[in-house]
Design a protein around this motif. Structure first.
Motif, short mmCIF file in Angstrom:
data_model
loop_
_atom_site.label_atom_id
_atom_site.label_comp_id
_atom_site.label_asym_id
_atom_site.label_seq_id
_atom_site.Cartn_x
_atom_site.Cartn_y
_atom_site.Cartn_z
N THR A 17 0.81 -1.23 0.00
CA THR A 17 0.00 0.00 0.00
C THR A 17 0.84 1.28 0.00
N ASP A 18 2.14 1.14 0.08
CA ASP A 18 3.04 2.31 0.01
C ASP A 18 3.35 2.72 -1.42
N VAL A 19 2.64 2.17 -2.37
CA VAL A 19 3.00 2.37 -3.79
C VAL A 19 2.92 3.83 -4.22
N ALA A 20 1.95 4.60 -3.78
CA ALA A 20 1.83 5.99 -4.22
C ALA A 20 3.06 6.80 -3.79
N ASP A 21 3.50 6.60 -2.56
CA ASP A 21 4.69 7.31 -2.09
C ASP A 21 5.93 6.85 -2.85
N ALA A 49 6.43 -4.11 -8.08
CA ALA A 49 7.28 -5.30 -7.93
C ALA A 49 8.32 -5.07 -6.82
N PHE A 50 8.88 -3.86 -6.77
CA PHE A 50 9.83 -3.51 -5.72
C PHE A 50 9.18 -3.69 -4.35
N LEU A 51 7.97 -3.16 -4.19
CA LEU A 51 7.27 -3.27 -2.91
C LEU A 51 6.89 -4.71 -2.60
N ASP A 52 6.51 -5.47 -3.60
CA ASP A 52 6.20 -6.89 -3.39
C ASP A 52 7.43 -7.63 -2.86
N ALA A 54 9.95 -6.24 -1.28
CA ALA A 54 10.24 -5.72 0.06
C ALA A 54 9.32 -6.37 1.11
N ALA A 55 8.05 -6.48 0.80
CA ALA A 55 7.11 -7.12 1.74
C ALA A 55 7.45 -8.60 1.91
N GLY A 56 7.79 -9.25 0.81
CA GLY A 56 8.18 -10.66 0.87
C GLY A 56 9.43 -10.87 1.72
N HIS A 57 10.37 -9.93 1.63
CA HIS A 57 11.60 -10.02 2.43
C HIS A 57 11.25 -9.98 3.91
N TRP A 58 10.36 -9.07 4.30
CA TRP A 58 9.92 -8.99 5.69
C TRP A 58 9.33 -10.32 6.14
N GLN A 59 8.49 -10.91 5.31
CA GLN A 59 7.84 -12.18 5.67
C GLN A 59 8.85 -13.31 5.82
N LEU A 60 9.84 -13.36 4.93
CA LEU A 60 10.83 -14.43 4.97
C LEU A 60 11.84 -14.29 6.11
N TYR A 61 12.31 -13.06 6.35
CA TYR A 61 13.44 -12.87 7.24
C TYR A 61 13.15 -12.08 8.52
#
Length: 177
Positions: A17-21, A49-52, A54-61
């Motif tokens: 949801t941070d895509v607009a910024d 794709a960048f945000l996806d 980034a969010a995936g990184h949080w979930q994994l690590y």
């Protein structure tokens, strides 16, 4: 996923949801001149794709990039944090940051970086962090050096020449800021 706050900024884990910024940052040619591999601005799909990732990184690590906003105005400032990155075929933990051009030269990239490094070394107990940029990106190199990183060598990343800096936990904890 915890927030990361500094004296002037509030950081929250990057989410879709941070895509607009993020579009504001990714559509600025001055920012992207040193941020993208080809110097071009990102499309909306590339920002998503960048945000996806980034969010995936949080979930994994359990760590990653935070989106930073000014405490007083809630204005989007940029992003920063630590993440996995491949450097010369090795998995490394990289310090990454990007600031909107209207917030340049205010010390915010350093403020974000120091908070992320403190989290990396004090909370996550990491041994070392790498950082890299294009050789001509003097502002980014100054941030790295101010945070205690040491230039190590020239490398190739994304098929472009880069400079590699390394910071060990012991060196960071002994530095006074």
């Amino acid at each position: 996923m915890r927030p990361l706050n500094t004296t002037r900024l509030i950081g929250t884990p990057a989410v879709a949801t941070d895509v607009a910024d993020l579009r504001r940052l990714h559509s600025d040619p001055r920012v992207m001149a040193t941020l993208s591999a080809d110097g071009a601005t990102f499309t909306e799909d590339q920002s998503r794709a960048f945000l996806d990732r980034a969010a995936g990184h949080w979930q994994l690590y359990g760590f990653g990039l935070w989106i930073f906003r000014d405490r007083a105005s809630n204005d989007f400032v940029g992003y920063g944090g630590i993440k996995h990155a491949e450097v010369e075929g090795r998995d490394e933990i990289e310090l990454a940051y990007a600031i909107t051009s209207d917030h340049w030269r205010k010390g915010l990239a350093t403020e974000i970086s120091l908070a992320a490094l403190k989290h990396a070394f004090d909370v996550l107990r990491l041994d070392r962090i790498v950082a890299f940029t294009l050789p001509h990106n003097r502002a980014s190199r100054a941030v790295m050096e101010h945070c205690g990183f040491t230039y190590t060598r020239d490398i190739t990343h994304a098929n472009l020449p880069h400079v590699l800096y390394i910071l060990n936990a012991l060196d960071f904890t002994q530095k006074t800021f």
